[in-house]
Every structure is written in C-alpha cells, then in structure tokens.
Design an enzyme around this catalytic site. Structure first.
Site, PDB file in Angstrom:
ATOM      1  N   LEU A 112     -84.900 -14.232 -34.571  1.00 28.25           N
ATOM      2  CA  LEU A 112     -84.721 -15.679 -34.513  1.00 28.25           C
ATOM      3  C   LEU A 112     -83.695 -16.046 -35.563  1.00 28.25           C
ATOM      4  O   LEU A 112     -83.785 -15.602 -36.712  1.00 28.25           O
ATOM      5  CB  LEU A 112     -86.041 -16.402 -34.806  1.00 28.25           C
ATOM      6  N   ALA A 170     -87.693 -13.394 -38.190  1.00 34.04           N
ATOM      7  CA  ALA A 170     -87.014 -14.682 -38.348  1.00 34.04           C
ATOM      8  C   ALA A 170     -86.074 -14.537 -39.542  1.00 34.04           C
ATOM      9  O   ALA A 170     -86.489 -14.061 -40.606  1.00 34.04           O
ATOM     10  CB  ALA A 170     -88.026 -15.802 -38.580  1.00 34.04           C
ATOM     11  N   CYS A 171     -84.830 -14.920 -39.347  1.00 35.10           N
ATOM     12  CA  CYS A 171     -83.834 -14.836 -40.427  1.00 35.10           C
ATOM     13  C   CYS A 171     -84.315 -15.675 -41.612  1.00 35.10           C
ATOM     14  O   CYS A 171     -84.566 -16.878 -41.476  1.00 35.10           O
ATOM     15  CB  CYS A 171     -82.492 -15.356 -39.926  1.00 35.10           C
ATOM     16  N   ILE A 172     -84.437 -15.038 -42.762  1.00 39.06           N
ATOM     17  CA  ILE A 172     -85.044 -15.731 -43.913  1.00 39.06           C
ATOM     18  C   ILE A 172     -84.202 -16.923 -44.364  1.00 39.06           C
ATOM     19  O   ILE A 172     -84.743 -17.973 -44.730  1.00 39.06           O
ATOM     20  CB  ILE A 172     -85.326 -14.741 -45.064  1.00 39.06           C
ATOM     21  N   ALA A 191     -84.823 -19.687 -41.962  1.00 42.32           N
ATOM     22  CA  ALA A 191     -86.220 -20.128 -41.983  1.00 42.32           C
ATOM     23  C   ALA A 191     -86.530 -21.006 -43.196  1.00 42.32           C
ATOM     24  O   ALA A 191     -87.161 -22.061 -43.054  1.00 42.32           O
ATOM     25  CB  ALA A 191     -87.142 -18.913 -41.953  1.00 42.32           C
TER      26      ALA A 191
END
Lengths: 89, 136
Positions: B43, B81-83, B86
């Site tokens: 994501l 999920a791409c930190i 996010a």
C-alpha cells in the site's frame, strides 16, 4: 516488445489521452474502471487489440463495442500473465 | 499450475474514494484461483487507508480493510503499508504509537509498516508487478 497497457482513468482525464498517445500499434490495451466509458464515445480510436473488464462495463450500464474483447477477472489474470511488459496508467 | 509467475500488487488508491482496492482484490482472488502466486501486497500513498482497522462502513457495504485482511491471512500473503505514507495519514502500529505518543494504533493485521526497501526487493524478485491506482 509488446506491452499491455492497463488504464483505469475516465477518458476526460489527461492520463487517458497520454496512455493512448503512448501506444504502439502492436500493444494491447485493457480498459478498467472508469476507462470503459471510452467505449461509449465513437470518437475515441482504440488499438486493434483492446479489452474491457465485464464487471466495470456492467456497473456502468455499457455494452462495449463489437471490436472490443470483453473479459472477466480470470481473463485479466491471463492477459497480465502472458504480457511481456505491463504499464498501469 | 503456473508456479513460474508471481505477482506483486501495489495499491495506491484509497478505499471508498477509488475502486482500486476492489479491483485489486477481484484480480488477486482470480490469480490464486488459477494457480498463480502473489508474492506481496504493497500500500502506497492514499492506498494506506486500506490498512486501517478503524474503518466502520455501514453494514450493507463492504468493509475493504477487513475483506483484504481476511484474504491476506487466509492465503498467507505478506502485506506492507509504506511507513512514510502511513504516518502522514494516521496509520500507526504499536511501535509508532509509542514513538509519536499518539493515543491509539490502528493498523489491521496482517499489514506491516515498512520502508520502500522491501518494495524494491519484491519488485526485483517478482515476475510481474501491477499497480492499482486511484483517479489521478
């Protein structure tokens, strides 16, 4: 090299036009989501090998064109698995 | 079976404002049903909203974070999920909740918060990467 272009943008979005402009004659085009609206506009010229997702046509009450191959999700999987290169617009 | 073809799916469109999570899930289910594998799901950008455990749609609508979480867990597919995406959008795990001293964490299992290195690695090793974008 043959490329599969997958476009989900409505034809009035700039990226839809850029996708069509980038197509080589031998490329494949798959219309998904709002891009299937293009099939209702006779003024939009598509490459000879063009596909549209059945679920997205149905959701928008569109029938497609005689020159378009209507595929389901398993058909989309086969198309992508067979493609040398894929560009998602 | 087609064990030679594996897909990495990248979802950049958010649930409820774009069709991306829905199209991607239908594709993913069809791919597994035909014997293809999915290496990983990423994501990125607005797509990280798909990893919120706090989404509470009406009961007659699909809960996309839950539908995706169940699909990923049921098929043992790693999901990231791409930190950087996010944190900006308020998707936190326990570690980031503690680091930024927020009053809740909300990432839904099995999604993990990781950097883009994982993504690069997956794209380098997988045979096909598909992007499911939003409307722009």
């Amino acid at each position: 090299m043959k490329t599969l272009h997958i476009v989900n943008k409505s034809p009035d979005q700039a990226r839809f036009g850029r996708c069509l402009a980038a197509l080589e004659a031998s490329d494949q085009l798959l219309l998904t989501e709002n891009a299937v609206i293009a099939l209702a506009d006779a003024g939009i010229v598509l490459p000879s090998e063009n596909y549209a997702l059945a679920a997205d046509l149905e959701a928008r009450g569109l029938a497609g064109r005689p020159t378009t191959t209507v595929i389901d999700y398993p058909g989309m999987v086969r198309l992508t698995a067979d493609a040398d290169r894929i560009i998602c617009w | 079976m087609h064990s030679q073809t594996a897909f990495t799916l990248v979802i950049t469109g958010a649930p409820y404002s774009t069709q991306a999570p829905q199209t991607a899930l239908a594709f993913a289910k069809a791919a597994l049903a035909q014997g293809y594998s999915i290496d990983r799901v990423f994501l990125y950008g607005d797509g990280v909203h798909l990893s919120s455990a706090l989404a509470a749609p009406p009961s007659d609508e699909t809960n996309w974070p839950k539908a995706w979480a169940e699909f990923l867990q049921g098929n043992d597919i790693p999901a990231v999920a791409c930190i950087a995406s996010a944190l900006r959008r308020g998707i936190l795990n326990n570690e980031e909740q503690a680091r930024y001293q927020r009053n809740a964490s909300n990432i839904i299992e099995p999604f993990e918060l990781l950097g883009l290195g994982e993504w690069v690695e997956s794209i380098a090793s997988t045979s096909k990467t598909l992007y499911f974008h939003g409307d722009h």
